[in-house]
Design a protein around this motif. Structure first.
Motif, PDB file in Angstrom:
ATOM      1  N   GLU A  38       0.825  -1.226   0.000  1.00 48.77           N
ATOM      2  CA  GLU A  38       0.000   0.000   0.000  1.00 48.77           C
ATOM      3  C   GLU A  38       0.857   1.272   0.000  1.00 48.77           C
ATOM      4  O   GLU A  38       0.512   2.264  -0.630  1.00 48.77           O
ATOM      5  CB  GLU A  38      -0.911   0.031   1.236  1.00 48.77           C
ATOM      6  N   THR A  39       1.973   1.223   0.722  1.00 49.29           N
ATOM      7  CA  THR A  39       2.847   2.404   0.794  1.00 49.29           C
ATOM      8  C   THR A  39       3.436   2.698  -0.586  1.00 49.29           C
ATOM      9  O   THR A  39       3.476   3.850  -1.031  1.00 49.29           O
ATOM     10  CB  THR A  39       3.997   2.165   1.802  1.00 49.29           C
ATOM     11  N   GLN A  42       0.688   4.179  -2.794  1.00 51.65           N
ATOM     12  CA  GLN A  42       0.426   5.593  -2.490  1.00 51.65           C
ATOM     13  C   GLN A  42       1.529   6.479  -3.051  1.00 51.65           C
ATOM     14  O   GLN A  42       1.276   7.579  -3.542  1.00 51.65           O
ATOM     15  CB  GLN A  42       0.305   5.796  -0.979  1.00 51.65           C
ATOM     16  N   HIS A  43       2.751   5.967  -2.980  1.00 50.09           N
ATOM     17  CA  HIS A  43       3.903   6.715  -3.480  1.00 50.09           C
ATOM     18  C   HIS A  43       3.788   6.942  -4.997  1.00 50.09           C
ATOM     19  O   HIS A  43       4.118   8.014  -5.499  1.00 50.09           O
ATOM     20  CB  HIS A  43       5.178   5.951  -3.117  1.00 50.09           C
ATOM     21  N   PHE A  45       1.018   7.282  -6.798  1.00 50.27           N
ATOM     22  CA  PHE A  45       0.032   8.349  -7.045  1.00 50.27           C
ATOM     23  C   PHE A  45       0.625   9.720  -6.712  1.00 50.27           C
ATOM     24  O   PHE A  45       0.428  10.686  -7.445  1.00 50.27           O
ATOM     25  CB  PHE A  45      -1.237   8.106  -6.214  1.00 50.27           C
ATOM     26  N   ALA A  46       1.372   9.784  -5.584  1.00 52.97           N
ATOM     27  CA  ALA A  46       1.939  11.066  -5.162  1.00 52.97           C
ATOM     28  C   ALA A  46       2.993  11.557  -6.161  1.00 52.97           C
ATOM     29  O   ALA A  46       3.003  12.722  -6.555  1.00 52.97           O
ATOM     30  CB  ALA A  46       2.547  10.924  -3.768  1.00 52.97           C
ATOM     31  N   LEU A  52      -6.556   9.550  -7.222  1.00 51.22           N
ATOM     32  CA  LEU A  52      -6.738   8.170  -6.738  1.00 51.22           C
ATOM     33  C   LEU A  52      -7.886   7.460  -7.449  1.00 51.22           C
ATOM     34  O   LEU A  52      -8.014   6.236  -7.373  1.00 51.22           O
ATOM     35  CB  LEU A  52      -7.012   8.182  -5.223  1.00 51.22           C
ATOM     36  N   SER A 100      -5.512  -4.802  -4.035  1.00 48.39           N
ATOM     37  CA  SER A 100      -5.696  -3.546  -3.301  1.00 48.39           C
ATOM     38  C   SER A 100      -6.691  -2.625  -4.001  1.00 48.39           C
ATOM     39  O   SER A 100      -6.701  -2.513  -5.230  1.00 48.39           O
ATOM     40  CB  SER A 100      -4.353  -2.830  -3.174  1.00 48.39           C
ATOM     41  N   LEU A 102      -6.428   0.442  -4.018  1.00 49.34           N
ATOM     42  CA  LEU A 102      -5.647   1.507  -4.663  1.00 49.34           C
ATOM     43  C   LEU A 102      -5.352   1.135  -6.120  1.00 49.34           C
ATOM     44  O   LEU A 102      -5.270   1.984  -6.991  1.00 49.34           O
ATOM     45  CB  LEU A 102      -4.322   1.733  -3.922  1.00 49.34           C
TER      46      LEU A 102
END
Ligand code: TXA
Ligand code: MG
Length: 314
Positions: A38-39, A42-43, A45-46, A52, A100, A102
């Motif tokens: 998950e980390t 998220q990275h 997308f950032a 998202l 996920s 995400l």
């Protein structure tokens, strides 16, 4: 700190640690991260500045990895995968429960692809799992087809880049969604509709409104910062010195355009050079980029799509 090159050992170690690595594929460079972390997701997308709501493609090493991610592999779908993988085809299938949210943007499907680029294949084999990888451009900009493009896009971001040279296809994968007898083309790409039709016994249907079919995708995309227009021969011939021109057929000798780039009149060869051409012209300070309209037939569909979106007003 800026983006930097790493070798494959370093790239594998970083992916295992949950970091992102830009990787080459045969289509465009992708911004890869562990699809089960998950980390890392998220990275991605950032780093891209991606909403998202826009789901990610999971890159796999083998067709035999598919059951870990999706269901719905009917015999017809299996034929499709066997015909085009490894290669520039992305297939949207019902997602397994373990994928996920995400990755799927909360939807019930997942997009999968087995890339053909030798370095991507080695990376996937050694990493040993699925890698999510959207195109490595900043959201909305022209996709990168060389390590230099990625390094230029992340001048102020510490991003590891695995350099695999220039991407041979130069345009994103074709995204399809099997629906019973119908194969829906959600994004035209490196594999043209007639090629799909040769393998798919049912109907191949191009969905012309991908912003509805594909969650989170905007009409304007793949766009240079320089205002870009799709025009006919007359507008190209009368372009002024503040304009750069991208043409298929040679222009009259008295054309006053600031720069003229001639691209091949064959769609695969045109695609191979398009993004590099747009990125180069975008960095050269022209007031506008005028691109000659490409032929209106199914062989040019992916290019019509990308050029239309690059030239879509903000
Ligand atoms: O060639 C490619 O496909 C490249 C290379 C790196 O593999 N990747 C790429 O990813 O173009 P991206 O994220 O820039 O574009 C993927 C598109 C997005 O428009 C996204 O909305 C769509 O795929 N997509 C992802 N998952 C989907 C799903 N489950 N259903 C429908 N569309 C999906
Ligand atoms: Mg993209």
């Amino acid at each position: 700190m800026c983006a930097f090159r790493v070798d494959i050992d370093d790239a594998v170690a970083r992916l295992r640690a949950g970091d992102c690595v830009a990787m080459p594929t045969e289509t465009v460079y992708g911004l890869a991260g562990d699809a089960r972390n998950e980390t890392a997701l998220q990275h991605i997308f950032a780093l891209k500045g991606r909403p998202l709501s826009n789901p990610l493609i999971v890159h796999l090493h083998e067709v035999s990895d598919v059951p870990q991610w999706a269901t719905g592999v009917t015999p017809a779908v299996r034929c499709l995968l066997d015909a085009f993988w490894p290669g520039p085809l992305t297939v949207v299938l019902p997602a397994s429960a373990s994928v996920s949210r995400l990755v799927t943007a909360g939807g019930d499907s997942v997009a999968l692809r087995v890339p053909a680029h030798p370095l991507a294949r080695e990376l996937l084999a050694r990493f040993g799992g699925g890698l999510c990888a959207p195109s490595a451009n900043r959201s909305g900009y022209v996709s990168p087809v060389s390590a230099e493009h990625v390094l230029a896009d992340y001048e102020q971001t510490p991003l590891a880049v695995l350099d695999g040279g220039v991407c041979p296809r130069g345009i994103e994968s074709t995204i399809v969604r099997p629906r019973g007898e119908v194969l829906e083309v959600l994004r035209p790409g490196a594999i043209a509709v007639p090629e799909l039709q040769r393998v798919w016994a049912g109907t191949v249907a191009y969905i012309a409104r991908p912003e509805i079919a594909v969650p989170g995708s905007a009409p304007r995309h793949y766009a240079p910062r320089t205002p870009t227009q799709l025009v006919g021969r007359d507008a190209l011939s009368s372009a002024g010195s503040d304009a750069a021109v991208v043409a298929i057929e040679p222009l009259p000798a008295d054309c006053k355009a600031g720069k003229i780039v001639l691209l091949p009149a064959q769609p695969d060869a045109y695609a191979e050079r398009l993004y590099t051409t747009l990125r180069t012209l975008d960095s050269e300070g022209f007031a506008r980029i005028l691109v000659e309209r490409v032929p209106d037939n199914e062989h040019w569909l992916a290019l019509t799509n990308r050029l239309g979106r690059a030239a879509c007003p903000e």
